[in-house]
Design a protein around this motif. Structure first.
Motif, PDB file in Angstrom:
ATOM      1  N   UNK A   1       0.279 -62.217  26.278  1.00 30.45           N
ATOM      2  CA  UNK A   1       0.427 -61.326  27.561  1.00 30.45           C
ATOM      3  C   UNK A   1       1.009 -59.989  27.183  1.00 30.45           C
ATOM      4  N   UNK A   2       2.077 -60.164  26.610  1.00 22.20           N
ATOM      5  CA  UNK A   2       2.712 -58.710  26.196  1.00 22.20           C
ATOM      6  C   UNK A   2       2.509 -58.671  24.728  1.00 22.20           C
ATOM      7  N   UNK A   3       1.821 -57.515  24.650  1.00 22.25           N
ATOM      8  CA  UNK A   3       1.350 -57.157  23.423  1.00 22.25           C
ATOM      9  C   UNK A   3       2.434 -57.081  22.142  1.00 22.25           C
ATOM     10  N   UNK A   4       2.321 -57.457  20.981  1.00 27.37           N
ATOM     11  CA  UNK A   4       3.309 -57.563  20.150  1.00 27.37           C
ATOM     12  C   UNK A   4       3.712 -56.028  19.638  1.00 27.37           C
ATOM     13  N   UNK A   5       4.945 -55.716  19.430  1.00 26.50           N
ATOM     14  CA  UNK A   5       5.418 -54.544  18.920  1.00 26.50           C
ATOM     15  C   UNK A   5       4.898 -54.637  17.139  1.00 26.50           C
ATOM     16  N   UNK A   6       4.401 -53.561  16.600  1.00 25.11           N
ATOM     17  CA  UNK A   6       3.956 -53.419  15.403  1.00 25.11           C
ATOM     18  C   UNK A   6       4.914 -52.450  14.475  1.00 25.11           C
ATOM     19  N   UNK A   7       5.480 -52.858  13.515  1.00 26.52           N
ATOM     20  CA  UNK A   7       6.240 -51.925  12.697  1.00 26.52           C
ATOM     21  C   UNK A   7       5.615 -51.819  11.289  1.00 26.52           C
ATOM     22  N   UNK A   8       5.313 -50.592  10.865  1.00 33.28           N
ATOM     23  CA  UNK A   8       4.857 -50.375   9.291  1.00 33.28           C
ATOM     24  C   UNK A   8       5.966 -50.112   8.340  1.00 33.28           C
ATOM     25  N   UNK A   9       6.119 -50.809   7.507  1.00 30.96           N
ATOM     26  CA  UNK A   9       6.694 -50.662   6.290  1.00 30.96           C
ATOM     27  C   UNK A   9       5.983 -49.845   5.200  1.00 30.96           C
ATOM     28  N   UNK A  10       5.960 -48.622   4.894  1.00 34.97           N
ATOM     29  CA  UNK A  10       5.077 -47.767   4.275  1.00 34.97           C
ATOM     30  C   UNK A  10       5.558 -47.282   3.032  1.00 34.97           C
TER      31      UNK A  10
ATOM     32  N   UNK B   1       5.400 -57.242  11.520  1.00 33.82           N
ATOM     33  CA  UNK B   1       5.857 -56.313  10.588  1.00 33.82           C
ATOM     34  C   UNK B   1       4.619 -56.100   9.394  1.00 33.82           C
ATOM     35  N   UNK B   2       4.240 -54.989   9.497  1.00 39.02           N
ATOM     36  CA  UNK B   2       2.969 -54.876   8.283  1.00 39.02           C
ATOM     37  C   UNK B   2       3.768 -54.339   7.100  1.00 39.02           C
ATOM     38  N   UNK B   3       4.176 -55.145   6.211  1.00 38.76           N
ATOM     39  CA  UNK B   3       4.872 -54.666   4.798  1.00 38.76           C
ATOM     40  C   UNK B   3       3.977 -54.521   3.900  1.00 38.76           C
TER      41      UNK B   3
ATOM     42  N   UNK C   1       4.252 -67.453  24.564  1.00 38.47           N
ATOM     43  CA  UNK C   1       4.466 -66.255  25.056  1.00 38.47           C
ATOM     44  C   UNK C   1       4.779 -65.157  24.029  1.00 38.47           C
ATOM     45  N   UNK C   2       5.148 -65.604  22.831  1.00 36.47           N
ATOM     46  CA  UNK C   2       5.629 -64.752  21.736  1.00 36.47           C
ATOM     47  C   UNK C   2       7.098 -64.572  21.531  1.00 36.47           C
ATOM     48  N   UNK C   3       7.748 -64.871  22.623  1.00 38.28           N
ATOM     49  CA  UNK C   3       9.333 -64.488  22.759  1.00 38.28           C
ATOM     50  C   UNK C   3      10.220 -65.132  21.512  1.00 38.28           C
ATOM     51  N   UNK C   4      10.675 -64.249  20.700  1.00 39.17           N
ATOM     52  CA  UNK C   4      11.358 -64.579  19.662  1.00 39.17           C
ATOM     53  C   UNK C   4      10.682 -64.725  18.391  1.00 39.17           C
ATOM     54  N   UNK C   5       9.476 -64.289  18.589  1.00 41.46           N
ATOM     55  CA  UNK C   5       8.433 -64.748  17.399  1.00 41.46           C
ATOM     56  C   UNK C   5       8.438 -63.423  16.381  1.00 41.46           C
ATOM     57  N   UNK C   6       8.793 -63.521  15.201  1.00 40.85           N
ATOM     58  CA  UNK C   6       8.470 -62.407  14.188  1.00 40.85           C
ATOM     59  C   UNK C   6       7.568 -63.088  13.047  1.00 40.85           C
ATOM     60  N   UNK C   7       6.625 -62.091  12.716  1.00 41.55           N
ATOM     61  CA  UNK C   7       5.806 -62.442  11.571  1.00 41.55           C
ATOM     62  C   UNK C   7       5.692 -61.238  10.615  1.00 41.55           C
ATOM     63  N   UNK C   8       5.800 -61.489   9.264  1.00 43.97           N
ATOM     64  CA  UNK C   8       5.790 -60.451   8.390  1.00 43.97           C
ATOM     65  C   UNK C   8       4.536 -60.754   7.409  1.00 43.97           C
ATOM     66  N   UNK C   9       3.964 -59.734   7.070  1.00 41.36           N
ATOM     67  CA  UNK C   9       2.858 -59.765   5.905  1.00 41.36           C
ATOM     68  C   UNK C   9       1.944 -58.479   5.929  1.00 41.36           C
ATOM     69  N   UNK C  10       0.931 -58.682   5.230  1.00 43.24           N
ATOM     70  CA  UNK C  10       0.208 -57.341   4.899  1.00 43.24           C
ATOM     71  C   UNK C  10      -1.291 -57.811   4.537  1.00 43.24           C
TER      72      UNK C  10
ATOM     73  N   UNK D   1      -3.843 -49.625   9.766  1.00 51.30           N
ATOM     74  CA  UNK D   1      -3.698 -48.368   9.002  1.00 51.30           C
ATOM     75  C   UNK D   1      -2.396 -47.859   8.755  1.00 51.30           C
ATOM     76  N   UNK D   2      -2.326 -47.868   7.243  1.00 53.32           N
ATOM     77  CA  UNK D   2      -1.046 -47.437   6.724  1.00 53.32           C
ATOM     78  C   UNK D   2      -1.061 -46.764   5.486  1.00 53.32           C
ATOM     79  N   UNK D   3      -0.179 -45.888   5.316  1.00 51.60           N
ATOM     80  CA  UNK D   3      -0.373 -44.924   4.030  1.00 51.60           C
ATOM     81  C   UNK D   3       0.925 -45.162   3.024  1.00 51.60           C
TER      82      UNK D   3
END
Length: 493
Positions: free
Chosen positions: A303-312, A44-46, A270-279, A337-339
């Motif tokens: 191996x499975x690319x992480x989903x990315x969510x932008x908080x803009x 999560x890009x916050x 494998x990233x299963x269950x892993x959430x990181x938040x930052x900017x 890239x975020x706006x």
């Protein structure tokens, strides 16, 4: 119209829980990632002011509401205070759905804290397996500096002809090398170039420091991460550690260092269950060996690319301020890239002011403060922001000179710092030898002179007809003899 068919296909609209209805679309997407199940990695890009803490607290609460065992949730924050605040928010949010059961469930959220705090608990759990005495004690920074100084003295480095780095500097060098996982010469070259000539002595000092810690069964703050990372590097222990937690969530990921990132990768490879938040645009703690590459490289480390969510969406600033911020952020050579945007309108636009130096900058700020005061803005309604506390020095001096009252948050006022007060005391004592307070402070700066001797000297000067003669006539203790003649000559000149 076939009523039977219509009735059989009709579905009531899904009623969204109230706690989710308060979120914007991007926040809700981050909170609902995986639908409460153990999903793939999430980043999560916050952006600044985008409700990062609120989103992370909602995600933890949502996992619990959906059935996740809070005892198997690991939540790591930047400070203990942040962890406590997060737990309170989780209880409040979950309570809306779970009612009286919320407090019981969130009380089980026991694995919420800082990297260092969590590391200390886990090291005690696995101490015997890694050859560590579970009864180890933990040194804070001051204790660690004192132990470093003891070893420094035992090795004779406190009596070198050229001035050897102080205990605080030695500890800072050691800490950076550990957290950055970088060779000592590299750390000295990039962050402590003035100490590069002592590389071999520092290696000897650090080896002695580590040996002393082991002999005394103590760990310092850096060991809490170092030992945890080394423990997690053992496949069997890493698998057991990772298996204790279904969900691992990390706040302020842009400020983690290499050790912390290696721990996460070992816990959840494998990233299963892993959430990181930052900017990535808010990575400012490089002095703590923070590595911005941790967050930049995160999406592609599995191996499975992480989903990315932008908080803009920004909830604090106005459109004009955000437009300026976006322009500055846009100059970064590598970034997400975020706006940032806001619904808050304003006709006021930020100003870019170019000044020649820090003195002119301080003058400009003071002129602006006084102009605003004349226009009706009270002094207590005005603020000056700095990236680091020590940047405020020139402004503090100018504010004091102009008799503009101010309160400083985050560190001592410049004129209250010990080394600054020492310099001012030297000048005051030279100007007025009868200033007992200044003299008492100055005299204790001399090697071998403590409070009792300093008090005696000040008393001698007060009763002497000539202050300089009072200094010259006082016989110093043997420990101070080498420096005393030069001190008297300086003040008699």
């Amino acid at each position: 119209m076939n009523l039977a068919t219509a009735d059989s296909t009709f579905r009531e609209p899904t009623v969204q829980p109230a706690y989710l209805a308060r979120l914007n679309d991007a926040q809700r997407q981050a909170v609902e990632h995986g639908a409460g199940q153990i999903a793939g990695p999430l980043l999560v890009i916050a952006g600044a002011g985008s409700g990062k803490t609120n989103t992370l607290a909602h995600r933890v609460a949502h996992l619990i509401v959906k059935g996740a065992d809070p005892r198997r949730i690991l939540l790591m924050t930047f400070s203990r205070r942040a962890a406590s605040e997060m737990a309170r928010r989780v209880e409040r949010i979950a309570g809306e759905v779970l009612g009286r059961d919320a407090a019981v469930i969130t009380d089980a959220l026991t694995w919420a804290g800082t990297f260092h705090g969590i590391g200390a608990r886990l090291l005690r759990d696995y101490a015997l397996e890694i050859g560590l005495d579970p009864a180890f004690t933990i040194h804070d920074r001051e204790d660690s500096a004192d132990l470093m100084n003891l070893v420094r003295h035992e090795l004779g480095f406190s009596k070198t002809e050229a001035r050897f780095p102080t205990k605080g500097t030695c500890l800072a060098i050691y800490s950076r090398a550990v957290n950055a996982q970088a060779p000592l010469n590299e750390v000295l070259g990039s962050a402590f170039p003035w100490c590069a000539g002592w590389a071999e002595q520092l290696k000897e000092l650090f080896a002695g420091y580590v040996e002393a810690k082991q002999a005394q069964n103590v760990l310092d703050y850096d060991d809490l991460l170092l030992y945890w990372a080394q423990m997690a590097a053992e496949p069997e222990i890493a698998a057991h550690l990772g298996g204790r937690f279904d969900h691992v969530l990390v706040d302020e990921y842009q400020d983690t260092n290499r050790l912390q990132a290696s721990i996460l990768m070992a816990l959840k490879p494998d990233g299963a269950g892993l959430t990181v938040v930052g900017d990535d645009a808010q990575s400012i703690y490089s002095f703590r060996a923070a590595e911005v590459r941790n967050i930049l490289d995160f999406p592609n480390q599995f191996a499975q690319a992480a989903d990315v969510v932008m908080l803009e969406r920004n909830y604090r600033s106005t459109e004009t301020i955000l437009a300026a911020a976006n322009a500055v952020i846009g100059e970064a050579s590598e970034r997400f890239t975020k706006n940032l945007w806001s619904e808050r309108k304003s006709s006021d636009r930020p100003k870019l002011v170019t000044v020649r130096d820090e003195v002119e900058q301080a003058n400009f700020v003071c002129d602006t403060i006084l102009a605003e005061r004349e226009a009706g803005t009270a002094l207590k309604s005005q603020a000056v922001l700095f990236r680091a506390s020590h940047h405020s020095g020139p402004l503090e001096i100018e504010l004091t000179r102009r008799n503009i009252p101010f309160v400083k948050f985050g560190g001592l006022k410049f004129l209250d710092a010990a080394h600054v007060k020492d310099v001012l005391a030297v000048l005051r004592f030279a100007e007025n030898p009868r200033d007992r307070v200044a003299g008492f402070r100055v005299l204790q700066l001399l090697p071998g002179i403590g409070p009792s001797a300093a008090a005696q000297i000040v008393e001698t000067m007060t009763t002497a007809l000539d202050e300089a003669m009072g200094l010259a006539g006082w016989r110093p203790p043997q420990r101070a003899a080498d420096d005393w003649a030069g001190f008297v000559a300086l003040y008699s000149g």
